[in-house]
Design a protein around this motif. Structure first.
Motif, PDB file in Angstrom:
ATOM      1  N   GLY A  14     -19.287 -37.534  35.568  1.00  0.00           N
ATOM      2  CA  GLY A  14     -20.643 -37.204  36.009  1.00  0.00           C
ATOM      3  C   GLY A  14     -21.507 -36.709  34.862  1.00  0.00           C
ATOM      4  O   GLY A  14     -22.683 -37.044  34.760  1.00  0.00           O
ATOM      5  N   GLY A  15     -20.938 -35.908  33.981  1.00  0.00           N
ATOM      6  CA  GLY A  15     -21.675 -35.440  32.802  1.00  0.00           C
ATOM      7  C   GLY A  15     -22.023 -36.577  31.867  1.00  0.00           C
ATOM      8  O   GLY A  15     -23.142 -36.657  31.348  1.00  0.00           O
ATOM      9  N   VAL A  16     -21.074 -37.492  31.650  1.00  0.00           N
ATOM     10  CA  VAL A  16     -21.330 -38.663  30.803  1.00  0.00           C
ATOM     11  C   VAL A  16     -22.430 -39.521  31.413  1.00  0.00           C
ATOM     12  O   VAL A  16     -23.302 -40.032  30.709  1.00  0.00           O
ATOM     13  CB  VAL A  16     -20.034 -39.475  30.590  1.00  0.00           C
ATOM     14  N   ALA A  17     -22.411 -39.675  32.725  1.00  0.00           N
ATOM     15  CA  ALA A  17     -23.445 -40.459  33.401  1.00  0.00           C
ATOM     16  C   ALA A  17     -24.824 -39.843  33.171  1.00  0.00           C
ATOM     17  O   ALA A  17     -25.793 -40.555  32.912  1.00  0.00           O
ATOM     18  CB  ALA A  17     -23.149 -40.553  34.897  1.00  0.00           C
ATOM     19  N   GLN A  18     -24.918 -38.517  33.240  1.00  0.00           N
ATOM     20  CA  GLN A  18     -26.202 -37.864  33.005  1.00  0.00           C
ATOM     21  C   GLN A  18     -26.636 -38.023  31.547  1.00  0.00           C
ATOM     22  O   GLN A  18     -27.823 -38.204  31.274  1.00  0.00           O
ATOM     23  CB  GLN A  18     -26.129 -36.390  33.391  1.00  0.00           C
ATOM     24  N   LEU A  19     -25.685 -37.978  30.618  1.00  0.00           N
ATOM     25  CA  LEU A  19     -26.029 -38.180  29.211  1.00  0.00           C
ATOM     26  C   LEU A  19     -26.533 -39.599  28.969  1.00  0.00           C
ATOM     27  O   LEU A  19     -27.486 -39.812  28.225  1.00  0.00           O
ATOM     28  CB  LEU A  19     -24.814 -37.891  28.320  1.00  0.00           C
ATOM     29  N   ILE A  20     -25.892 -40.581  29.595  1.00  0.00           N
ATOM     30  CA  ILE A  20     -26.318 -41.980  29.445  1.00  0.00           C
ATOM     31  C   ILE A  20     -27.720 -42.173  30.001  1.00  0.00           C
ATOM     32  O   ILE A  20     -28.523 -42.924  29.443  1.00  0.00           O
ATOM     33  CB  ILE A  20     -25.306 -42.926  30.133  1.00  0.00           C
ATOM     34  N   LEU A  21     -28.044 -41.467  31.080  1.00  0.00           N
ATOM     35  CA  LEU A  21     -29.362 -41.601  31.692  1.00  0.00           C
ATOM     36  C   LEU A  21     -30.441 -40.798  30.965  1.00  0.00           C
ATOM     37  O   LEU A  21     -31.582 -40.772  31.398  1.00  0.00           O
ATOM     38  CB  LEU A  21     -29.306 -41.191  33.162  1.00  0.00           C
ATOM     39  N   GLY A  40     -18.338 -41.046  42.416  1.00  0.00           N
ATOM     40  CA  GLY A  40     -18.419 -42.253  41.593  1.00  0.00           C
ATOM     41  C   GLY A  40     -17.059 -42.707  41.125  1.00  0.00           C
ATOM     42  O   GLY A  40     -16.767 -43.905  41.068  1.00  0.00           O
ATOM     43  N   SER A  41     -16.196 -41.755  40.779  1.00  0.00           N
ATOM     44  CA  SER A  41     -14.836 -42.099  40.371  1.00  0.00           C
ATOM     45  C   SER A  41     -14.072 -42.740  41.518  1.00  0.00           C
ATOM     46  O   SER A  41     -13.344 -43.709  41.332  1.00  0.00           O
ATOM     47  CB  SER A  41     -14.088 -40.861  39.896  1.00  0.00           C
ATOM     48  N   PHE A  42     -14.271 -42.182  42.695  1.00  0.00           N
ATOM     49  CA  PHE A  42     -13.576 -42.747  43.850  1.00  0.00           C
ATOM     50  C   PHE A  42     -14.088 -44.151  44.150  1.00  0.00           C
ATOM     51  O   PHE A  42     -13.305 -45.093  44.264  1.00  0.00           O
ATOM     52  CB  PHE A  42     -13.749 -41.844  45.074  1.00  0.00           C
ATOM     53  N   ILE A  43     -15.398 -44.294  44.243  1.00  0.00           N
ATOM     54  CA  ILE A  43     -15.982 -45.592  44.610  1.00  0.00           C
ATOM     55  C   ILE A  43     -15.809 -46.617  43.496  1.00  0.00           C
ATOM     56  O   ILE A  43     -15.263 -47.695  43.692  1.00  0.00           O
ATOM     57  CB  ILE A  43     -17.466 -45.425  44.976  1.00  0.00           C
ATOM     58  N   LEU A  63     -10.986 -46.286  34.745  1.00  0.00           N
ATOM     59  CA  LEU A  63     -11.764 -45.281  34.023  1.00  0.00           C
ATOM     60  C   LEU A  63     -13.189 -45.775  33.779  1.00  0.00           C
ATOM     61  O   LEU A  63     -14.152 -45.029  33.954  1.00  0.00           O
ATOM     62  CB  LEU A  63     -11.085 -44.936  32.702  1.00  0.00           C
ATOM     63  N   ILE A  64     -13.317 -47.041  33.412  1.00  0.00           N
ATOM     64  CA  ILE A  64     -14.652 -47.622  33.220  1.00  0.00           C
ATOM     65  C   ILE A  64     -15.395 -47.670  34.543  1.00  0.00           C
ATOM     66  O   ILE A  64     -16.577 -47.338  34.626  1.00  0.00           O
ATOM     67  CB  ILE A  64     -14.539 -49.023  32.589  1.00  0.00           C
ATOM     68  N   LEU A  68     -18.991 -46.016  35.604  1.00  0.00           N
ATOM     69  CA  LEU A  68     -20.048 -46.854  36.181  1.00  0.00           C
ATOM     70  C   LEU A  68     -20.449 -46.368  37.572  1.00  0.00           C
ATOM     71  O   LEU A  68     -21.636 -46.340  37.905  1.00  0.00           O
ATOM     72  CB  LEU A  68     -19.599 -48.317  36.237  1.00  0.00           C
ATOM     73  N   GLY A  69     -19.478 -45.978  38.380  1.00  0.00           N
ATOM     74  CA  GLY A  69     -19.780 -45.450  39.711  1.00  0.00           C
ATOM     75  C   GLY A  69     -20.566 -44.154  39.630  1.00  0.00           C
ATOM     76  O   GLY A  69     -21.533 -43.949  40.372  1.00  0.00           O
ATOM     77  N   ALA A  70     -20.168 -43.268  38.716  1.00  0.00           N
ATOM     78  CA  ALA A  70     -20.899 -42.007  38.533  1.00  0.00           C
ATOM     79  C   ALA A  70     -22.306 -42.274  38.019  1.00  0.00           C
ATOM     80  O   ALA A  70     -23.260 -41.610  38.429  1.00  0.00           O
ATOM     81  CB  ALA A  70     -20.141 -41.097  37.568  1.00  0.00           C
TER      82      ALA A  70
END
Length: 87
Positions: A14-21, A40-43, A63-64, A68-70
């Protein structure tokens, strides 16, 4: 021990997703990161692992898919929050 690892990886995803955004390290909302990362990890992780035939084992595709889900959930959550603020 596995549950703790899953929770920690979800928060990191989730933190990585926020950094990417486009957020900086100081702007990361860790509560949102935890929720979107775990969901996101689950889905994404489970979905991509099953789609590629890797099953429930730990593979890079899972892991990827988790990140992506997050990323998708973080983007959708931000979009929803911005649309609610505009009303």
């Amino acid at each position: 021990m596995l549950i703790i690892a899953i929770i920690l990886f979800g928060i990191v995803a989730g933190g990585v997703a926020q950094l990417i955004l486009g957020r900086s390290m100081k702007e990361i909302d860790w509560t949102t990161a935890a929720v979107t990362g775990l969901l996101g990890s689950f889905i994404g992780g489970l979905g991509l692992s099953l789609a590629t035939g890797n099953g429930l084992d730990l593979h890079p595709t899972g892991l990827i898919g988790s990140i992506l889900g997050a990323l998708l959930l973080t983007w959708a959550w931000g979009f929803w929050r911005r649309s609610r603020q505009g009303q």
